[in-house]
Design an enzyme around this catalytic site. Structure first.
Site, PDB file in Angstrom:
ATOM      1  CG  ASN A 108     -13.148  16.939  -2.633  1.00 55.32           C
ATOM      2  OD1 ASN A 108     -14.083  16.590  -3.373  1.00 55.32           O
ATOM      3  ND2 ASN A 108     -12.285  17.898  -2.979  1.00 55.32           N
ATOM      4  CG  PHE A 112     -19.824  18.049  -9.577  1.00 53.13           C
ATOM      5  CD1 PHE A 112     -18.841  18.770  -8.919  1.00 53.13           C
ATOM      6  CD2 PHE A 112     -19.824  18.067 -10.965  1.00 53.13           C
ATOM      7  CE1 PHE A 112     -17.875  19.481  -9.626  1.00 53.13           C
ATOM      8  CE2 PHE A 112     -18.872  18.776 -11.689  1.00 53.13           C
ATOM      9  CZ  PHE A 112     -17.894  19.486 -11.008  1.00 53.13           C
ATOM     10  CB  SER A 169     -14.515  18.368 -10.474  1.00 52.79           C
ATOM     11  OG  SER A 169     -14.625  17.243  -9.609  1.00 52.79           O
ATOM     12  CG  ASN A 171     -13.473  14.070  -7.025  1.00 53.13           C
ATOM     13  OD1 ASN A 171     -12.598  13.210  -7.008  1.00 53.13           O
ATOM     14  ND2 ASN A 171     -13.419  15.180  -6.310  1.00 53.13           N
ATOM     15  CB  THR A 172     -17.414  14.626 -12.764  1.00 50.05           C
ATOM     16  OG1 THR A 172     -18.124  15.083 -11.613  1.00 50.05           O
ATOM     17  CG2 THR A 172     -18.404  14.290 -13.865  1.00 50.05           C
ATOM     18  CE  LYS A 209     -11.725  25.766  -8.744  1.00 56.90           C
ATOM     19  NZ  LYS A 209     -12.488  25.767  -7.495  1.00 56.90           N
ATOM     20  CG  ASN A 238     -11.098  22.053  -9.035  1.00 61.17           C
ATOM     21  OD1 ASN A 238     -11.154  21.553  -7.905  1.00 61.17           O
ATOM     22  ND2 ASN A 238     -12.167  22.253  -9.774  1.00 61.17           N
TER      23      ASN A 238
HETATM   24  C1  LIG Z   1     -14.560  19.342   0.038  1.00 63.69           C
HETATM   25  C2  LIG Z   1     -14.249  20.145  -1.174  1.00 63.69           C
HETATM   26  C3  LIG Z   1     -15.219  20.296  -2.151  1.00 63.69           C
HETATM   27  C4  LIG Z   1     -14.957  21.045  -3.291  1.00 63.69           C
HETATM   28  N1  LIG Z   1     -15.931  21.204  -4.219  1.00 63.69           N
HETATM   29  C5  LIG Z   1     -15.705  21.999  -5.301  1.00 63.69           C
HETATM   30  C6  LIG Z   1     -16.731  22.240  -6.238  1.00 63.69           C
HETATM   31  O1  LIG Z   1     -17.860  21.760  -6.103  1.00 63.69           O
HETATM   32  N2  LIG Z   1     -16.434  23.015  -7.314  1.00 63.69           N
HETATM   33  C7  LIG Z   1     -15.194  23.586  -7.503  1.00 63.69           C
HETATM   34  O2  LIG Z   1     -14.991  24.296  -8.478  1.00 63.69           O
HETATM   35  N3  LIG Z   1     -14.209  23.390  -6.601  1.00 63.69           N
HETATM   36  C8  LIG Z   1     -14.450  22.610  -5.521  1.00 63.69           C
HETATM   37  N4  LIG Z   1     -13.437  22.423  -4.603  1.00 63.69           N
HETATM   38  C9  LIG Z   1     -12.102  23.016  -4.867  1.00 63.69           C
HETATM   39  C10 LIG Z   1     -11.917  24.361  -4.169  1.00 63.69           C
HETATM   40  O3  LIG Z   1     -12.828  25.316  -4.621  1.00 63.69           O
HETATM   41  C11 LIG Z   1     -10.480  24.881  -4.389  1.00 63.69           C
HETATM   42  O4  LIG Z   1     -10.284  25.092  -5.774  1.00 63.69           O
HETATM   43  C12 LIG Z   1      -9.424  23.902  -3.902  1.00 63.69           C
HETATM   44  O5  LIG Z   1      -9.834  23.252  -2.719  1.00 63.69           O
HETATM   45  C13 LIG Z   1      -8.092  24.595  -3.620  1.00 63.69           C
HETATM   46  O6  LIG Z   1      -8.229  25.601  -2.622  1.00 63.69           O
HETATM   47  P1  LIG Z   1      -7.882  25.335  -1.066  1.00 63.69           P
HETATM   48  O7  LIG Z   1      -6.521  24.710  -1.029  1.00 63.69           O
HETATM   49  O8  LIG Z   1      -7.927  26.688  -0.419  1.00 63.69           O
HETATM   50  O9  LIG Z   1      -8.939  24.439  -0.564  1.00 63.69           O
HETATM   51  C14 LIG Z   1     -13.678  21.661  -3.454  1.00 63.69           C
HETATM   52  C15 LIG Z   1     -12.711  21.513  -2.463  1.00 63.69           C
HETATM   53  C16 LIG Z   1     -12.969  20.772  -1.332  1.00 63.69           C
HETATM   54  C17 LIG Z   1     -11.905  20.633  -0.277  1.00 63.69           C
END
Ligand SMILES: Cc1cc2nc3c(=O)[nH]c(=O)nc-3n(C[C@H](O)[C@H](O)[C@H](O)COP(=O)(O)O)c2cc1C
Length: 346
Positions: A108, A112, A169, A171-172, A209, A238
């Site tokens: 992704n 934000f 993140s 992405n910022t 985080k 993350n």
């Molecule tokens: C589509 C998407 C959006 C995410 N948005 C955020 C976010 O806004 N803030 C954040 O701290 N982590 C965000 N994450 C990261 C997740 O909270 C998590 O740390 C990461 O995906 C690893 O866990 P997973 O493998 O179970 O997905 C996002 C992940 C995905 C897939």
């Protein structure tokens, strides 16, 4: 259950972001599942917060605090909403969310996207029972990024069970630079100052985080800064900007990678944080969890609680119940009377 599995299969056929929007809509319409009563062996304490079970929903799923209640009902022990930024933000252009089905992974670069702090605060302020955390971040075009964290903390004080300061993140642009020593000291110093001036009645633990892509030495620096400023813990981790070998067509997309290929990297990082913190900080383990075995691995690597997101895209909301059942069986099979007894047990 069959209905939910069918819905999950149907969702796989549509664009990943549309599928997510449909899932949120369905949950708002109360079409989500209701999980069974929690097995008491899964109850635990996270930095003073009593969790009915140890498996949480990671942020990014419920960015705008719209569906935490149905996700708690589905069986999550806690839900972390956000990331929320002070001002509403559109995020990056679509497409920006990709399912890597063969790899059981997601990429992704949402950036934000969220409705902003006011909408978030109104919903969170009206919450009922259940543990709901608020994940806070900075606007992309902000002239004072640290100020954005202080604004969110102040506005949401007394509403969230805990706060997560998200500086990881990918992405910022420039956000992850807040993880470096000088910037982190300033950020956490100002956050602690703001926290200490807020009313004690709304007090909630703070977590940081982090990314899984840290270099040698950074782990210790982050742990010491968090301990020095009275943070309760660290969320590891993350998404990654690295690309472990992937086979799916979308593997070359830019953004953060999550799901199965993140499991070993984020667990290794978790282990390093556990070693460096030596019990001083509560760790939340996240990254690649898709089974009870994965959740158990994170706990034994030092996580007091775990979170997941990506696996839901492949398995549907019934996954949380399967993970909990399997985790409880594994704890009992190894002779642990509680989750906390297994934390960090190698
Ligand atoms: C589509 C998407 C959006 C995410 N948005 C955020 C976010 O806004 N803030 C954040 O701290 N982590 C965000 N994450 C990261 C997740 O909270 C998590 O740390 C990461 O995906 C690893 O866990 P997973 O493998 O179970 O997905 C996002 C992940 C995905 C897939």
């Amino acid at each position: 259950m069959i209905l939910h599995d069918l819905a999950t299969a149907a969702m796989r056929a549509v664009d990943a972001e549309d599928a997510h929007r449909l899932a949120i809509l369905g949950l708002k319409l109360k079409l989500g599942p209701r999980g069974p009563k929690d097995d008491p062996i899964l109850a635990t304490d996270l930095a003073g917060i009593a969790l009915p079970n140890v498996v949480g929903l990671a942020p990014g799923f419920d960015k705008d605090a719209e569906v935490f209640a149905p996700m708690l009902r589905a069986g999550f022990g806690f839900v972390e909403c956000g990331t929320v930024t002070p001002n509403p933000q559109a995020g990056n252009p679509r497409p920006r969310l990709f399912r890597l089905t063969e790899d059981r992974a997601v990429i992704n670069r949402m950036g934000f996207n969220n409705q902003g702090l006011e909408a978030f605060a109104v919903r969170l302020g009206a919450r009922g029972v259940g543990v709901v955390g608020a994940n806070i971040g900075a606007n992309k075009d902000s002239a004072d990024r640290i100020g954005d964290y202080l604004t969110a903390l102040t506005r949401l004080w007394g509403m969230a069970s805990y706060f997560t300061i998200n500086i990881s993140s990918p992405n910022t642009p420039g956000l992850r630079a807040l993880q470096t020593k000088g910037a982190l000291e300033e950020l956490l110093g100002r956050i602690a100052e703001t926290r200490d001036a807020l009313p004690a009645t709304g007090a909630a633990p703070l977590f940081l985080k982090v990314a899984p892509d840290l270099e040698a030495g950074e782990v210790e620096t982050i742990v010491e800064a968090c301990a020095a400023h009275g943070l309760a813990g660290i969320v590891v981790s993350n998404t990654t900007i690295s690309r472990p070998s992937l086979v799916s067509a979308s593997a070359g997309e830019a953004g953060g990678l999550s799901g199965a290929p993140l499991m070993s990297l984020s667990t290794q990082m978790l282990g390093q944080f556990a070693q460096a913190s030596a019990g001083r900080l509560a760790l939340i383990g996240v990254g690649g969890i898709a089974s009870g075995a994965d959740a158990y691995t994170k706990i034994r690597a030092g996580a007091c609680a775990v979170q997941l997101y990506s696996a839901l895209a492949f398995e549907g909301p019934g996954l949380v119940t399967r993970i909990k059942r399997d985790l409880a069986a594994r704890l009992r099979a190894d002779g642990f009377a509680s989750v906390s007894a297994a934390v960090g047990a190698h």
